[in-house]
Design an enzyme around this catalytic site. Structure first.
Site, mmCIF file in Angstrom:
data_model
loop_
_atom_site.group_PDB
_atom_site.id
_atom_site.type_symbol
_atom_site.label_atom_id
_atom_site.label_comp_id
_atom_site.label_asym_id
_atom_site.label_seq_id
_atom_site.Cartn_x
_atom_site.Cartn_y
_atom_site.Cartn_z
ATOM 1 N N SER A 147 0.709 -1.246 0.020
ATOM 2 C CA SER A 147 0.017 0.003 -0.013
ATOM 3 C C SER A 147 0.854 1.251 -0.002
ATOM 4 O O SER A 147 1.932 1.425 -0.880
ATOM 5 C CB SER A 147 -0.819 -0.226 1.027
ATOM 6 N N ASP A 169 0.738 -4.137 -4.274
ATOM 7 C CA ASP A 169 -0.474 -3.192 -4.177
ATOM 8 C C ASP A 169 -0.028 -1.728 -3.969
ATOM 9 O O ASP A 169 -0.705 -1.149 -3.132
ATOM 10 C CB ASP A 169 -1.741 -3.793 -3.711
ATOM 11 N N HIS A 242 -7.064 -4.925 -1.728
ATOM 12 C CA HIS A 242 -5.989 -4.484 -1.409
ATOM 13 C C HIS A 242 -5.618 -4.868 0.108
ATOM 14 O O HIS A 242 -4.259 -4.947 0.206
ATOM 15 C CB HIS A 242 -6.273 -3.050 -1.448
#
Length: 329
Positions: A147, A169, A242
């Site tokens: 992230s 991600d 996610h």
């Protein structure tokens, strides 16, 4: 930290592979038992870590390469225990600092500076905290982030000589025009040539609350496309979101809530997703750190060996500019 070895060429492939009939060993637990070590900034070690740390290491005798892992937005480093254990069982030492705990998070620049302090601590501080007969090779370190931690990992790679960078991600803000500082996506190309693997999610760009957790224009595709000088791989976990790389039920209440309710999640078990991500990381680093390319090249050639569906699999070899591509159909 030393630079990577030269990348190996890959043949050009297009299309959709046949269904694999067996899995690869990287997608299952490795041969090592593992040991988890928790260090606080008050640790008696000299020097003490600049941030609280979780270290997950192979418990056996040997010398192992190191992965510096940077957690996602306001998440606890304890929330990734399954991935850490899987990767360490294949012979890597995972060092995961808790860079901050606040909501909202600190500025991205402050986060980057905190990560830099941990990177600088590794050569002097890591070894003395490992089990006897377990040695860390800090001359060849990979940096990996999830992230917002992915953005920090790439930004840190622009500052230090890591051996490889991995984005899980990765996210650089709510859009390309409202990015985090330092705004590394403002660059057309990242100024490094180390090998890169980026793993995105198919549901990361789907909003569940106010905005998507990995919005288009600031997500995995943008990071991959800017690694123009690197041998680079890109995978998309089509049916997952996610937060689906986290533990099923993170022990930290805040992380549990963010994991369950803030982002769009997949409908399937998280275990295959975690094994897929961990296996790709292990295969990638075995290739570029140890010269053992078999598993990584097999995944690129036939993504159906993975325990989940992977789309848009692409690999570009910087030394030859040959591309291995499996397009979504």
């Amino acid at each position: 930290m030393a630079a990577m070895v030269d990348a190996k060429p890959a043949a050009s492939v297009q299309g959709t592979p046949l269904l694999a009939t067996a899995t690869l060993p990287v997608f299952t637990r490795g041969i090592y038992s593992t040991k988890r070590i928790t260090l606080e900034t008050s640790s008696p070690s000299s020097p003490p870590p600049p941030k609280p740390l979780i270290i997950v290491t192979p418990a056996g005798k040997g010398t192992f390469n190191v992965i510096l892992f940077l957690h996602g937005t306001s998440l606890s480093n304890k929330s990734y225990s399954k991935i850490f254990d899987h990767i360490a069982s294949h012979g890597f030492i995972v060092v995961a600092p808790q860079l901050y705990t606040s909501i909202p998070p600190p500025s991205a620049t402050n986060e980057l500076n905190s990560a830099a302090e941990v990177a600088e601590w590794l050569p002097q501080g890591l070894q003395q905290n490992l089990p006897e007969n377990t040695e860390a090779n800090v001359s060849l370190v990979a940096v990996m982030g999830h992230s917002r931690g992915g953005q920090t990992a790439f930004a840190l790679s622009l500052r230090y000589g890591f051996g490889a960078v991995i984005g899980l991600d990765p996210v650089a803000g709510t859009s390309k025009t409202t990015g985090l500082d330092p705004s590394i996506l403002s660059f057309d190309s990242f100024d490094f040539s180390i090998p890169v693997t980026v793993i995105g999610t198919g549901l990361g760009g789907v909003a569940r609350c106010i905005t998507a957790c990995a919005p288009e224009g600031a997500n995995h595709e943008e990071f991959f496309n800017r690694c123009k000088n690197s041998s680079r791989a890109h995978f998309v976990a089509t049916d997952y979101g996610h937060m689906d790389i986290l533990d099923d039920n993170p022990s930290d209440v805040k992380s549990w809530a963010l994991s369950k309710y803030f982002c769009k999640n997949g409908n399937e078990s998280r275990d295959p997703m975690r094994r897929c991500v961990s296996g790709i990381v292990v295969a990638f680093l075995k290739d570029f750190f140890y010269g053992d390319a078999e598993d990584f090249r097999q995944i690129l050639k036939d993504p159906s060996f993975a325990p989940i569906k992977l789309d848009s699999v692409e690999y570009i070899d910087a030394s030859s500019m040959l591309t291995t591509t499996h397009v979504k159909v």
